[in-house]
Design an enzyme around this catalytic site. Structure first.
Site, short mmCIF file in Angstrom:
data_model
loop_
_atom_site.label_atom_id
_atom_site.label_comp_id
_atom_site.label_asym_id
_atom_site.label_seq_id
_atom_site.Cartn_x
_atom_site.Cartn_y
_atom_site.Cartn_z
CD GLU A 298 -2.44 1.51 2.62
OE1 GLU A 298 -2.31 0.66 3.53
OE2 GLU A 298 -2.98 2.61 2.79
CG HIS B 291 -4.47 5.66 3.54
ND1 HIS B 291 -3.74 5.00 4.51
CD2 HIS B 291 -4.35 6.99 3.82
CE1 HIS B 291 -3.20 5.88 5.34
NE2 HIS B 291 -3.54 7.10 4.95
CD GLU C 84 -8.53 3.11 3.45
OE1 GLU C 84 -7.65 2.72 2.66
OE2 GLU C 84 -8.38 3.10 4.69
ZN ZN Z 1 -3.45 2.92 4.81
#
Ligand code: ZN
Length: 300
Positions: A130, A185, A261
């Site tokens: 990530e 993210h 996200e």
């Molecule tokens: Zn993260």
């Protein structure tokens, strides 16, 4: 802005063509007079052959017009959409966070509670981290924003370090007084779940003045991010939004900010998208589009 430049250049080229056409017509008129005087009836062939110098003149005009834009068409008349604006980017985690658990486990204040400095972040089944994704998209976004005239502040400048802690990231961006900031993210959700979620702040006092504006930016981001082909999350939040009182980046912000996200790294379909260069560019473009929209509509 690049497309404006192309349009401007095309218009100038057409102007050159018009000049050449006028020269050509004048030349033809002159030749016609000469032809009438010399042959009284005119020779089409003679006219064509003696028009050659006009053709040369046209070539000269064309070359002149082709070189002129470099010195006279600086696109200063159309302001860049983010000129004079500061934009904050926080690419979550860092590439070597795993190497320093003592640093990661130190306790920081997230605005409501104590928690650890940061985590390593998640990764795909194939081992693409990530932290790598976050930083790659952040760099692409930074390029887009600078092209739009912005000054960009980022919380880290490589993917080969450790930290900074989550509270420090908020402080770095707050200190730059950005028009808006984004935390980038990708999630580590259930393998069957797909899609992106925008995490938005909950009023805790520190962030009171930016709750409504963050929500407006979040709406812009949800609209723009659907253009990437990533669906709205099937497992997190409602209609792509999750209000989160437990994140330092949102609790401590003094500028409009959301955390996205971008997809679920533990889902095979999402993961295949997240690791691709084309998706990462599309994600950055969508973020830039949302930022431009927010800054112009909400703050001008
Ligand atoms: Zn993260």
């Amino acid at each position: 802005m690049r497309s404006h430049g192309k349009h401007r250049h095309a218009r100038r080229s057409n102007g050159g063509a018009r000049i050449a056409l006028i020269v050509c017509v004048i030349g033809l008129a002159g030749l016609a007079v000469v032809g009438v005087l010399l042959t009284r009836g005119g020779s089409v062939h003679a006219s064509v052959s003696t028009r050659q110098p006009v053709g040369d003149t046209r070539g000269t005009v064309a070359r002149t017009s082709a070189t002129t834009p470099a010195t006279t068409s600086t696109p200063t008349t159309v302001p860049l959409p983010l000129a004079g604006k500061v934009i904050g980017i926080d690419p979550g985690h860092n590439g070597r966070n795993f190497s320093d658990p003592t640093f990661l486990n130190q306790t920081v204040w997230n605005g409501r509670a104590s928690e650890s400095c940061d985590t390593t972040g998640t990764e795909t089944d194939g081992g693409y981290t990530e932290a790598t994704y976050n930083f790659s998209v952040a760099e692409l976004l930074r390029t887009d924003l600078i092209a739009d005239g912005a000054t960009v502040v980022m919380t880290r400048d490589s993917n080969t370090g450790v930290g900074p802690c989550i509270d420090r990231r908020a402080q770095i961006l707050n200190a730059a007084n950005p028009a808006v900031s984004i935390d980038i993210h990708a999630d580590g959700g259930p393998a069957s779940g797909r899609g992106f979620t925008v995490l938005e702040p909950v009023d805790d006092g520190v962030n009171s003045t930016v709750i409504a504006s963050s929500e407006e930016f979040g709406a812009d981001l949800i609209t723009a991010f659907q253009q990437t082909g990533m669906p709205i999350s099937t497992y997190d939040g409602t209609n792509g939004i999750s209000y989160r009182p437990d994140l330092a980046g949102l609790n401590l912000t003094t500028e409009p900010k959301v955390l996205i996200e971008c997809g679920n790294m533990r889902n095979a379909t999402d993961a295949a998208m997240l690791v691709s260069t084309s998706f990462q560019q599309a994600a950055a473009n969508a973020m830039a589009s949302a930022i431009v929209s927010f800054v112009h509509v909400k703050q001008s």
